[in-house]
Design a protein around this motif. Structure first.
Motif, PDB file in Angstrom:
ATOM      1  N   THR A  15     -16.366   2.924 -31.899  1.00 57.97           N
ATOM      2  CA  THR A  15     -15.960   1.576 -32.303  1.00 57.97           C
ATOM      3  C   THR A  15     -16.688   0.552 -31.423  1.00 57.97           C
ATOM      4  O   THR A  15     -17.130   0.880 -30.314  1.00 57.97           O
ATOM      5  N   ARG A 181      -7.900   4.000 -28.684  1.00 56.83           N
ATOM      6  CA  ARG A 181      -6.754   3.959 -29.602  1.00 56.83           C
ATOM      7  C   ARG A 181      -6.930   4.985 -30.712  1.00 56.83           C
ATOM      8  O   ARG A 181      -8.049   5.326 -31.089  1.00 56.83           O
ATOM      9  N   PRO A 183      -7.505   6.400 -34.173  1.00 56.27           N
ATOM     10  CA  PRO A 183      -8.247   5.757 -35.269  1.00 56.27           C
ATOM     11  C   PRO A 183      -7.341   5.302 -36.408  1.00 56.27           C
ATOM     12  O   PRO A 183      -6.403   6.006 -36.793  1.00 56.27           O
ATOM     13  N   ASP A 184      -7.632   4.097 -36.927  1.00 60.17           N
ATOM     14  CA  ASP A 184      -6.941   3.679 -38.142  1.00 60.17           C
ATOM     15  C   ASP A 184      -7.577   4.409 -39.328  1.00 60.17           C
ATOM     16  O   ASP A 184      -8.508   5.198 -39.171  1.00 60.17           O
ATOM     17  N   ARG A 185      -7.078   4.143 -40.520  1.00 59.67           N
ATOM     18  CA  ARG A 185      -7.542   4.908 -41.687  1.00 59.67           C
ATOM     19  C   ARG A 185      -9.030   4.706 -41.963  1.00 59.67           C
ATOM     20  O   ARG A 185      -9.733   5.650 -42.319  1.00 59.67           O
ATOM     21  N   ASP A 186      -9.505   3.474 -41.812  1.00 58.76           N
ATOM     22  CA  ASP A 186     -10.923   3.220 -42.081  1.00 58.76           C
ATOM     23  C   ASP A 186     -11.817   3.956 -41.086  1.00 58.76           C
ATOM     24  O   ASP A 186     -12.825   4.570 -41.462  1.00 58.76           O
ATOM     25  N   THR A 187     -11.444   3.889 -39.801  1.00 57.89           N
ATOM     26  CA  THR A 187     -12.223   4.582 -38.777  1.00 57.89           C
ATOM     27  C   THR A 187     -12.154   6.090 -38.979  1.00 57.89           C
ATOM     28  O   THR A 187     -13.159   6.800 -38.839  1.00 57.89           O
ATOM     29  N   PHE A 212      -1.468  11.139 -42.134  1.00 55.00           N
ATOM     30  CA  PHE A 212      -0.835   9.952 -41.550  1.00 55.00           C
ATOM     31  C   PHE A 212       0.668   9.953 -41.804  1.00 55.00           C
ATOM     32  O   PHE A 212       1.431   9.384 -41.016  1.00 55.00           O
ATOM     33  N   ASP A 216       3.620   9.742 -38.824  1.00 53.00           N
ATOM     34  CA  ASP A 216       4.675   8.720 -38.870  1.00 53.00           C
ATOM     35  C   ASP A 216       6.084   9.300 -38.774  1.00 53.00           C
ATOM     36  O   ASP A 216       7.052   8.542 -38.710  1.00 53.00           O
TER      37      ASP A 216
END
Length: 283
Positions: A15, A181, A183-187, A212, A216
């Motif tokens: 990132t 951090r 990764p979010d979904r896009d990463t 995911f 959660d």
């Protein structure tokens, strides 16, 4: 050293803030302390930076018994004693029994190197403090041979920690810190694309929903990591699992196939099974 700049790597999704941290540490000539969840690529970062910059990589994987001295050198007194009993002429030169550590190898290298000190928090609490002087001054003394080893080039030092122990303030002051951090979904999509460039979109979509969704779940003892998602996808592709198999045909909650690649202890498996059972019977 300041001319070196990390702009990313073909096989590693870095990132912008991570690349900024790497370049800041290089410019400041300070170790880069990397923290983050297991499986977020902390160790791989050093490997990819070394590859991208065309520099040798020296790795020092820390154990609970590791001492800071081992990174500098070790004196093999046992071998010298044995050789003396056998009448070996090598005993006349004590230097024959000095085993160079990772930092010594980095200090005497003819070009800059990348040094990885992996999982520093596994060692004794005094371990980081014992390295302060050498990492600051880029030199150390070999008492047995009465020589001082000075770094020809300051290595780029990566230090990883899983937060098993608090690191001393004096050590932290000498590092540039970055937390990777999750990764979010896009990463995560970009990470998966690196490993599986031809993966079917429908399979990946369903797999990401399951992954995911698992992360959660409240009360999960160990959330599945990036590396575990990669392992799971590898199995799904190898076994040619269809996307529909990742969800039930009636739209109700289901236990995905090969979930053992994602959930690594019985408590989490039982928790997930209970939640699936409750979800199916509450509809």
């Amino acid at each position: 050293m300041t001319a070196l700049r990390f702009e990313g790597a073909q096989d590693y999704v870095a990132t912008p803030d991570l690349m900024l941290a790497v370049n800041a540490a290089i410019r400041l000539q300070r170790p880069l302390l990397i923290k983050g969840e297991p499986g977020t690529g902390k160790t791989m970062l050093a490997e990819q930076v070394a590859s991208a910059l065309g520099l040798p990589l020296l790795q020092w994987h820390i154990k609970s018994t590791t001492k800071a001295q081992q990174g500098l050198y070790e004196y093999d007194a046992v071998s010298r004693l044995r050789d003396s009993q056998l009448g070996d002429d090598r005993v006349k030169d004590i230097g024959n029994y000095i085993v160079k550590g990772v930092l010594w190898q980095a200090f005497e290298a003819e070009q800059p190197t990348v040094v990885l000190i992996d999982e520093i928090d596994k060692a004794d609490i005094e371990f980081p403090n014992d390295l302060l002087r050498e990492l600051d001054r880029m030199e150390f003394h070999v008492y047995e041979t009465r020589q001082t080893i000075q770094a020809r080039h300051r290595p780029i030092v990566f230090i990883t920690s899983n937060n098993e122990k608090e690191l001393p303030d004096a050590f932290l002051r000498r590092c540039f810190f970055h937390y990777i951090r999750f990764p979010d979904r896009d990463t995560m999509q970009r990470i998966v694309d690196v490993h599986f460039p031809g993966i079917k979109k429908a399979l990946l979509t369903e797999a990401m929903e399951v992954f995911f969704g698992l992360r959660d779940i409240p009360g999960l003892k160990k959330k599945p990591s990036t590396s575990e998602l990669i392992d799971w996808l590898k199995l799904l592709v190898a076994e040619d699992i269809p996307p529909e198999a990742l969800r039930s045909t009636d739209g109700k909650a289901a236990i995905p196939p090969l979930h053992g690649a994602l959930l690594k202890n019985e408590q989490d498996v039982h928790l997930f099974e209970r939640l699936v059972f409750m979800a199916r019977h509450n509809r």
